[in-house]
Design a protein around this motif. Structure first.
Motif, PDB file in Angstrom:
ATOM      1  N   ASN A   1       0.665  -1.171  -0.220  1.00  0.00           N
ATOM      2  CA  ASN A   1      -0.166   0.033  -0.009  1.00  0.00           C
ATOM      3  C   ASN A   1       0.859   1.303   0.000  1.00  0.00           C
ATOM      4  O   ASN A   1       1.911   1.271   0.673  1.00  0.00           O
ATOM      5  CB  ASN A   1      -0.884   0.064   1.084  1.00  0.00           C
ATOM      6  N   ILE A   2       0.230   2.256  -0.710  1.00  0.00           N
ATOM      7  CA  ILE A   2       1.123   3.770  -0.489  1.00  0.00           C
ATOM      8  C   ILE A   2       1.720   4.018   0.594  1.00  0.00           C
ATOM      9  O   ILE A   2       1.134   3.956   1.664  1.00  0.00           O
ATOM     10  CB  ILE A   2      -0.158   4.658  -1.153  1.00  0.00           C
ATOM     11  N   ASP A   3       2.886   4.606   0.420  1.00  0.00           N
ATOM     12  CA  ASP A   3       3.934   4.983   1.553  1.00  0.00           C
ATOM     13  C   ASP A   3       3.452   6.306   2.033  1.00  0.00           C
ATOM     14  O   ASP A   3       3.800   7.464   1.082  1.00  0.00           O
ATOM     15  CB  ASP A   3       5.168   4.792   1.298  1.00  0.00           C
ATOM     16  N   PRO A   4       2.701   6.691   3.056  1.00  0.00           N
ATOM     17  CA  PRO A   4       2.307   8.120   3.235  1.00  0.00           C
ATOM     18  C   PRO A   4       3.448   9.071   3.346  1.00  0.00           C
ATOM     19  O   PRO A   4       3.504  10.305   2.859  1.00  0.00           O
ATOM     20  CB  PRO A   4       1.588   8.103   4.738  1.00  0.00           C
ATOM     21  N   ALA A   5       4.684   8.590   3.890  1.00  0.00           N
ATOM     22  CA  ALA A   5       5.766   9.528   3.760  1.00  0.00           C
ATOM     23  C   ALA A   5       6.052   9.846   2.363  1.00  0.00           C
ATOM     24  O   ALA A   5       6.614  11.303   2.220  1.00  0.00           O
ATOM     25  CB  ALA A   5       7.224   8.635   4.458  1.00  0.00           C
ATOM     26  N   ARG A   6       5.987   8.899   1.411  1.00  0.00           N
ATOM     27  CA  ARG A   6       6.377   9.369   0.240  1.00  0.00           C
ATOM     28  C   ARG A   6       5.307  10.419  -0.429  1.00  0.00           C
ATOM     29  O   ARG A   6       5.707  11.188  -1.136  1.00  0.00           O
ATOM     30  CB  ARG A   6       6.651   8.202  -0.683  1.00  0.00           C
ATOM     31  N   VAL A   7       4.132  10.254   0.041  1.00  0.00           N
ATOM     32  CA  VAL A   7       2.979  10.924  -0.501  1.00  0.00           C
ATOM     33  C   VAL A   7       3.161  12.264  -0.128  1.00  0.00           C
ATOM     34  O   VAL A   7       3.171  13.295  -0.914  1.00  0.00           O
ATOM     35  CB  VAL A   7       1.787  10.538   0.095  1.00  0.00           C
ATOM     36  N   ALA A   8       3.876  12.702   1.051  1.00  0.00           N
ATOM     37  CA  ALA A   8       3.992  14.179   1.702  1.00  0.00           C
ATOM     38  C   ALA A   8       5.102  14.811   0.490  1.00  0.00           C
ATOM     39  O   ALA A   8       4.720  15.757   0.408  1.00  0.00           O
ATOM     40  CB  ALA A   8       4.563  13.975   3.010  1.00  0.00           C
ATOM     41  N   GLU A   9       6.065  13.908   0.186  1.00  0.00           N
ATOM     42  CA  GLU A   9       7.194  14.416  -0.763  1.00  0.00           C
ATOM     43  C   GLU A   9       6.468  14.714  -2.425  1.00  0.00           C
ATOM     44  O   GLU A   9       7.243  15.435  -3.053  1.00  0.00           O
ATOM     45  CB  GLU A   9       8.245  13.635  -1.035  1.00  0.00           C
ATOM     46  N   ALA A  10       5.567  14.207  -2.591  1.00  0.00           N
ATOM     47  CA  ALA A  10       5.016  14.346  -3.890  1.00  0.00           C
ATOM     48  C   ALA A  10       3.835  15.285  -4.157  1.00  0.00           C
ATOM     49  O   ALA A  10       3.666  15.907  -5.217  1.00  0.00           O
ATOM     50  CB  ALA A  10       4.506  12.960  -4.353  1.00  0.00           C
ATOM     51  N   VAL A  11       3.719  16.065  -2.998  1.00  0.00           N
ATOM     52  CA  VAL A  11       2.474  17.180  -3.138  1.00  0.00           C
ATOM     53  C   VAL A  11       3.220  18.358  -3.810  1.00  0.00           C
ATOM     54  O   VAL A  11       4.185  18.807  -3.607  1.00  0.00           O
ATOM     55  CB  VAL A  11       2.251  17.511  -1.784  1.00  0.00           C
ATOM     56  N   THR A  12       2.620  18.974  -4.705  1.00  0.00           N
ATOM     57  CA  THR A  12       2.997  20.290  -5.366  1.00  0.00           C
ATOM     58  C   THR A  12       1.560  21.211  -5.409  1.00  0.00           C
ATOM     59  O   THR A  12       0.695  20.738  -4.973  1.00  0.00           O
ATOM     60  CB  THR A  12       3.496  20.118  -6.917  1.00  0.00           C
ATOM     61  N   PRO A  13       2.033  22.281  -5.657  1.00  0.00           N
ATOM     62  CA  PRO A  13       0.793  23.274  -5.788  1.00  0.00           C
ATOM     63  C   PRO A  13      -0.158  22.752  -6.817  1.00  0.00           C
ATOM     64  O   PRO A  13      -1.430  23.533  -6.631  1.00  0.00           O
ATOM     65  CB  PRO A  13       1.606  24.575  -6.439  1.00  0.00           C
ATOM     66  N   ARG A  14       0.249  21.836  -7.527  1.00  0.00           N
ATOM     67  CA  ARG A  14      -0.957  21.655  -8.539  1.00  0.00           C
ATOM     68  C   ARG A  14      -1.990  20.126  -8.110  1.00  0.00           C
ATOM     69  O   ARG A  14      -2.693  19.783  -8.922  1.00  0.00           O
ATOM     70  CB  ARG A  14      -0.257  21.212  -9.825  1.00  0.00           C
ATOM     71  N   THR A  15      -1.335  19.808  -7.137  1.00  0.00           N
ATOM     72  CA  THR A  15      -1.884  18.552  -6.616  1.00  0.00           C
ATOM     73  C   THR A  15      -3.255  19.023  -6.012  1.00  0.00           C
ATOM     74  O   THR A  15      -3.641  19.656  -5.404  1.00  0.00           O
ATOM     75  CB  THR A  15      -1.391  17.923  -5.307  1.00  0.00           C
ATOM     76  N   LYS A  16      -4.296  18.101  -6.704  1.00  0.00           N
ATOM     77  CA  LYS A  16      -5.748  18.222  -6.250  1.00  0.00           C
ATOM     78  C   LYS A  16      -6.388  17.225  -5.307  1.00  0.00           C
ATOM     79  O   LYS A  16      -7.217  17.418  -4.562  1.00  0.00           O
ATOM     80  CB  LYS A  16      -6.423  18.357  -7.446  1.00  0.00           C
ATOM     81  N   ALA A  17      -5.817  15.848  -5.658  1.00  0.00           N
ATOM     82  CA  ALA A  17      -6.318  14.810  -4.692  1.00  0.00           C
ATOM     83  C   ALA A  17      -5.427  13.728  -4.549  1.00  0.00           C
ATOM     84  O   ALA A  17      -4.078  13.573  -5.338  1.00  0.00           O
ATOM     85  CB  ALA A  17      -7.586  14.363  -5.581  1.00  0.00           C
ATOM     86  N   ILE A  18      -5.693  12.911  -3.617  1.00  0.00           N
ATOM     87  CA  ILE A  18      -4.846  11.764  -3.228  1.00  0.00           C
ATOM     88  C   ILE A  18      -5.892  10.525  -3.308  1.00  0.00           C
ATOM     89  O   ILE A  18      -7.026  10.345  -2.945  1.00  0.00           O
ATOM     90  CB  ILE A  18      -4.130  11.541  -1.844  1.00  0.00           C
ATOM     91  N   ILE A  19      -5.675   9.378  -4.258  1.00  0.00           N
ATOM     92  CA  ILE A  19      -6.323   8.141  -4.384  1.00  0.00           C
ATOM     93  C   ILE A  19      -5.301   6.886  -3.755  1.00  0.00           C
ATOM     94  O   ILE A  19      -4.487   6.642  -4.426  1.00  0.00           O
ATOM     95  CB  ILE A  19      -6.995   7.973  -5.788  1.00  0.00           C
TER      96      ILE A  19
END
Ligand SMILES: Cc1ncc(COP(=O)(O)O)c(C=O)c1O
Length: 412
Positions: free
Chosen positions: A153-171
């Motif tokens: 399952n998706i790694d929340p620590a890596r999710v935090a690093e992937a957020v940019t000003p264009r990010t709208k949602a997480i699935i």
């Protein structure tokens, strides 16, 4: 030697996974009769025995389907509304909106969340392609994030690093029926003002910290593809949410953007849940807790009896997770050889999924390269889904376990 009486000529599988239903041919005659059978040894172990599931509920399913046909309500109506209410109650969400399938439920939800061109949506690097396609279909860009290898399952620590000003949602995807770690994802979403849409296509009834998945975030999309834990007799899906506005928007979008006949407020599609499927799903929903409990028993035995088998990685279950074991997926560098060994012994297995989404031709235009998502790539090369389903017998499972152990001796 001819097949034993009453045995099908073909596996009764409709793939625990998705896409084109797979009907895998029986193994070669010599493999099935190779003088290794003790009395009572299964001749063939299907990956998932859909026919047995149908047989168990046949009278009720056929009565429900007939009721639906005789009602002459062939679009919407009581069966759809009844299922939506019952599935909402099951998940603990306030609203459920039926849809034509899981992919449509995902893309309807994204559209209702105003995700569109120029937006980024964070998705797992290892998932069924539908998660990515839903994003692409809205004109947005899927941004892949690697999983935790042992849970998938998706790694929340890596999710935090992937957020940019264009990010709208997480699935997040509750892959193989095991809940993703939602609290840290939800915290990231709140911090950046993002929407969270759960891809719960494989996780009907799974618990995250004692809460049903599908009622912990903005919305959850469900698939009722026949091989799912809650499977229809064709394609079907749904969206659950506590957000009344979102539910209404999805309701309109799935029906030509219309809430009133022949009045279209937005350019919607035709992505409605079929009432005959809804009628059958109402019957199967009642069996779901019992069937999930049997899956859990089977998983517990696999975990116990396969522990210590050399070079075989077993799924890790965090202490806060109650999976529903849509699939029981092992990992081994000898995946192809193990799959062949099992097939030769009459054990049907599948691979979920052999190609990571970024390596699919469908995303060639995006310019991904091999090595960019090494965990997803390794999983694609190493995962193997063992027979799993509520009708797998103890004898069949014992045979699967013995066959695996005969391939890879127990480490000392
Ligand atoms: C993780 C995941 N997401 C989305 C889907 C799409 O569902 P469907 O096949 O009903 O469109 C599936 C299943 O097929 C799935 O396994």
């Amino acid at each position: 030697m001819s097949a034993a009486p009453g045995r099908p000529k073909q596996a009764r599988t409709a793939a625990g996974g998705e896409g084109t239903p797979v009907s895998v041919a029986r193994p070669p005659e010599e493999a099935r009769t190779a003088g290794r059978k003790a009395e009572g040894t299964p001749e063939f172990v299907p990956f998932l025995d859909l026919a047995a599931g149908y047989a168990e509920l046949q009278a009720d399913i056929e009565a429900a389907v007939l009721r639906s046909l005789r009602s002459a309500r062939y679009i919407g109506g009581e069966e759809v509304e009844g299922f939506e209410a019952e599935f909402a109650t099951f998940t603990g969400a306030r609203h459920c909106t039926g849809a034509s399938n899981g992919l449509d439920a995902l893309s309807l939800a994204l559209r209702a969340m105003d995700v569109g061109p120029g937006d980024e949506v964070i998705v797992p690097s290892n998932t069924f392609i539908a998660t990515w396609f839903a994003v692409s279909q809205c004109g947005a860009t899927p941004v892949a994030v690697e999983p935790i290898e042992t849970t998938g399952n998706i790694d929340p620590a890596r999710v935090a690093e992937a957020v940019t000003p264009r990010t709208k949602a997480i699935i997040p995807v509750h892959l193989y029926g095991q809940p993703a770690d939602m609290d840290p994802l939800w915290a990231i979403a709140r911090q950046h003002g993002l929407r969270v849409l759960e891809d719960a296509a494989q996780a009907h009834g799974a618990l995250y910290k004692s809460r049903r998945v599908g009622a912990t975030t903005d919305a959850a999309a469900w698939s009722f593809y026949p091989g799912k834990n809650l499977g229809a007799f064709g394609d079907a899906g749904a969206l659950t949410t506590d957000d009344a506005t979102l539910a209404e928007r999805v309701r309109a979008l799935r029906n030509y953007g219309s809430q009133q006949k022949y009045v279209s407020d937005v350019q919607g599609g035709n992505q409605r849940l079929d009432p005959v499927q809804a009628a059958a799903l109402r019957v199967k929903l009642k069996a779901l807790p019992r069937w999930n409990a049997r899956r859990a028993e089977i998983a517990a035995r696999y975990l116990k009896d396969l522990a210590g088998v050399e070079a075989l990685g077993l799924p890790e279950v965090p202490q806060w997770a109650t999976p529903v074991w849509h699939l029981f997926v092992v990992r081994t560098p000898h995946r192809d050889a193990l799959q062949k060994h099992l097939a030769a012994a009459g054990v049907e297995t599948l691979v979920h999924y052999p190609i990571a989404p970024h390596m699919q031709k469908a995303y060639a235009h995006a310019g991904y390269r091999l090595g960019q998502f090494p965990i997803a790539e390794r999983l694609a090369a190493q995962v193997l889904s063992l027979p799993m389903g509520p009708h797998l017998t103890d004898a069949q499972q014992g045979y699967v376990i013995d066959t695996i152990r005969s391939f890879a001796p127990v480490a000392r």
